[in-house]
Design a protein around this motif. Sequence first.
Motif, PDB file in Angstrom:
ATOM      1  N   PRO A  68      20.704  38.430  41.767  1.00 11.08           N
ATOM      2  CA  PRO A  68      21.381  37.401  42.574  1.00 11.08           C
ATOM      3  C   PRO A  68      22.747  36.974  42.035  1.00 11.08           C
ATOM      4  O   PRO A  68      23.717  36.883  42.803  1.00 11.08           O
ATOM      5  CB  PRO A  68      20.387  36.234  42.546  1.00 11.08           C
ATOM      6  N   LEU A  69      22.857  36.734  40.742  1.00 10.88           N
ATOM      7  CA  LEU A  69      24.117  36.258  40.194  1.00 10.88           C
ATOM      8  C   LEU A  69      25.158  37.367  40.149  1.00 10.88           C
ATOM      9  O   LEU A  69      26.325  37.157  40.525  1.00 10.88           O
ATOM     10  CB  LEU A  69      23.892  35.681  38.789  1.00 10.88           C
ATOM     11  N   LYS A  70      24.764  38.550  39.722  1.00  2.70           N
ATOM     12  CA  LYS A  70      25.724  39.642  39.581  1.00  2.70           C
ATOM     13  C   LYS A  70      26.280  40.091  40.924  1.00  2.70           C
ATOM     14  O   LYS A  70      27.462  40.389  41.054  1.00  2.70           O
ATOM     15  CB  LYS A  70      25.081  40.810  38.839  1.00  2.70           C
ATOM     16  N   ARG A  71      25.431  40.158  41.952  1.00  7.67           N
ATOM     17  CA  ARG A  71      25.961  40.570  43.252  1.00  7.67           C
ATOM     18  C   ARG A  71      26.846  39.492  43.865  1.00  7.67           C
ATOM     19  O   ARG A  71      27.731  39.798  44.665  1.00  7.67           O
ATOM     20  CB  ARG A  71      24.835  40.955  44.204  1.00  7.67           C
ATOM     21  N   LEU A  73      28.875  37.599  42.048  1.00  7.97           N
ATOM     22  CA  LEU A  73      30.131  37.587  41.302  1.00  7.97           C
ATOM     23  C   LEU A  73      30.941  38.858  41.499  1.00  7.97           C
ATOM     24  O   LEU A  73      32.186  38.822  41.437  1.00  7.97           O
ATOM     25  CB  LEU A  73      29.845  37.397  39.806  1.00  7.97           C
ATOM     26  N   PHE A  74      30.274  39.981  41.738  1.00  5.71           N
ATOM     27  CA  PHE A  74      30.973  41.258  41.762  1.00  5.71           C
ATOM     28  C   PHE A  74      30.697  42.007  43.061  1.00  5.71           C
ATOM     29  O   PHE A  74      29.743  41.711  43.783  1.00  5.71           O
ATOM     30  CB  PHE A  74      30.532  42.119  40.571  1.00  5.71           C
ATOM     31  N   ASP A  75      31.524  43.001  43.311  1.00  2.84           N
ATOM     32  CA  ASP A  75      31.354  43.905  44.458  1.00  2.84           C
ATOM     33  C   ASP A  75      30.662  45.168  43.947  1.00  2.84           C
ATOM     34  O   ASP A  75      31.313  46.130  43.528  1.00  2.84           O
ATOM     35  CB  ASP A  75      32.719  44.227  45.064  1.00  2.84           C
ATOM     36  N   ILE A  76      29.336  45.144  43.961  1.00  4.00           N
ATOM     37  CA  ILE A  76      28.557  46.220  43.350  1.00  4.00           C
ATOM     38  C   ILE A  76      27.522  46.740  44.334  1.00  4.00           C
ATOM     39  O   ILE A  76      26.959  45.994  45.133  1.00  4.00           O
ATOM     40  CB  ILE A  76      27.844  45.744  42.068  1.00  4.00           C
ATOM     41  N   PRO A 103      37.032  47.188  39.887  1.00  6.29           N
ATOM     42  CA  PRO A 103      36.959  47.536  38.455  1.00  6.29           C
ATOM     43  C   PRO A 103      35.535  47.585  37.911  1.00  6.29           C
ATOM     44  O   PRO A 103      35.227  48.398  37.034  1.00  6.29           O
ATOM     45  CB  PRO A 103      37.771  46.425  37.784  1.00  6.29           C
ATOM     46  N   GLU A 104      34.654  46.739  38.427  1.00  6.41           N
ATOM     47  CA  GLU A 104      33.309  46.647  37.857  1.00  6.41           C
ATOM     48  C   GLU A 104      32.447  47.875  38.117  1.00  6.41           C
ATOM     49  O   GLU A 104      31.360  48.008  37.525  1.00  6.41           O
ATOM     50  CB  GLU A 104      32.582  45.399  38.389  1.00  6.41           C
ATOM     51  N   VAL A 105      32.873  48.789  38.991  1.00 11.17           N
ATOM     52  CA  VAL A 105      32.053  49.969  39.270  1.00 11.17           C
ATOM     53  C   VAL A 105      32.731  51.247  38.784  1.00 11.17           C
ATOM     54  O   VAL A 105      32.278  52.344  39.102  1.00 11.17           O
ATOM     55  CB  VAL A 105      31.731  50.088  40.779  1.00 11.17           C
ATOM     56  N   MET A 106      33.780  51.122  37.998  1.00  4.17           N
ATOM     57  CA  MET A 106      34.523  52.292  37.545  1.00  4.17           C
ATOM     58  C   MET A 106      34.032  52.821  36.209  1.00  4.17           C
ATOM     59  O   MET A 106      34.556  53.807  35.685  1.00  4.17           O
ATOM     60  CB  MET A 106      36.023  51.977  37.480  1.00  4.17           C
ATOM     61  N   GLU A 107      33.032  52.165  35.635  1.00 14.19           N
ATOM     62  CA  GLU A 107      32.440  52.623  34.389  1.00 14.19           C
ATOM     63  C   GLU A 107      30.916  52.573  34.515  1.00 14.19           C
ATOM     64  O   GLU A 107      30.366  51.903  35.390  1.00 14.19           O
ATOM     65  CB  GLU A 107      32.887  51.746  33.208  1.00 14.19           C
ATOM     66  N   ASN A 108      30.252  53.284  33.605  1.00 12.56           N
ATOM     67  CA  ASN A 108      28.783  53.286  33.540  1.00 12.56           C
ATOM     68  C   ASN A 108      28.147  53.747  34.847  1.00 12.56           C
ATOM     69  O   ASN A 108      27.135  53.198  35.299  1.00 12.56           O
ATOM     70  CB  ASN A 108      28.259  51.894  33.164  1.00 12.56           C
ATOM     71  N   ARG A 109      28.751  54.768  35.464  1.00 17.48           N
ATOM     72  CA  ARG A 109      28.196  55.358  36.674  1.00 17.48           C
ATOM     73  C   ARG A 109      28.096  56.874  36.485  1.00 17.48           C
ATOM     74  O   ARG A 109      29.002  57.503  35.942  1.00 17.48           O
ATOM     75  CB  ARG A 109      29.076  55.069  37.900  1.00 17.48           C
ATOM     76  N   ILE A 110      26.982  57.446  36.940  1.00 19.12           N
ATOM     77  CA  ILE A 110      26.876  58.904  36.891  1.00 19.12           C
ATOM     78  C   ILE A 110      27.651  59.535  38.038  1.00 19.12           C
ATOM     79  O   ILE A 110      27.920  60.743  38.030  1.00 19.12           O
ATOM     80  CB  ILE A 110      25.406  59.366  36.939  1.00 19.12           C
TER      81      ILE A 110
END
Length: 319
Positions: A68-71, A73-76, A103-110
């Motif tokens: 709930p909090l992360k979604r 705050l961010f566009d994920i 920016p929040e989805v540009m790292e730690n993704r396969i």
Amino acid sequence: MSSTETLCVKVPLGQEAHAIARQFAAEQTTPQKGKQIYLNTLAVYAVHNYLKWLQIDTALGEGDSWHPLKRALFDIADLVLPNIGRLECRPVQPGETAISLPPEVMENRIGYVAVQFGERLNEVQLLGFIKTVTFSSTSQEIPLLSFKPLSFLFDCIPDTVTSSSLSASQIGVRLSQWFENLFENNWMSLEEIFGSRNEKKFALRSLSSSSGGSVERAKIIDLGLDLGNESIVLLVAIAPLAEDKLEILVQLHPRGEKTYLPSHLKLNLQTESGENIQEVESRSNDNFIQLKRFRGYPGEGFNIQVSDGNFTIKETFVI
């Protein structure tokens, strides 16, 4: 030729997906954020369903998009593949030619899956997959023409999971295609299975709209050695209703010269997630059993399960 031209995969979105998306969107403080989360949630759910049909494990509730909090705050729009990593499922709206990455989805993704939405939200198209890429300081976009076929996703998945061995029943029986005379393997006409017997008439008589457009198909189910290699027949009949709805009838019959079903066979109707909705059990003198007629909208999925305590057979259907 690009994957977006010829290799798209359509995935239906039923009421369960929309109920979750509405819940997540309603928690937001602005309509704009609510719409973003609605589409992100549907995109993740669609990829989750696609991988589930291919029997590839996902951990839907462990992604940041389900937090709930992360979604908020961010566009994920991430989907966790256990022991593999996070897959980003980016919505693509009509007219867009690239996906823009925050920016929040540009790292730690396969990698990234492009999920194309249309005017109606009853289904999406999975346009393709691309592995994690290196972005310049001025570009945070991936053109849709850069996406590869979805089969490239399986390069990121261990060899113990392969899509090539999957049957049509594991992917799902597409009931709406039956009206176009497109039938999955092993689903036969009633005449092929029953000959001149009257099961067809009974099935149609049980549908309220049997006067026009009904389609019925049947599949032989082998019960195995525990029941002496006996076989039964799963019969599914569908008929169109108003507002694109379908009426659906499901029956279980003995095969061949058998008069009665084996005792204690259970026939279950389940939601996409496996929750039981209906159940009926055969007795020693039942020559058939059936579920109560039910209705559904395009894009909805459900499971039909046959079991007796020693075995369980499940068929997945998509309207």
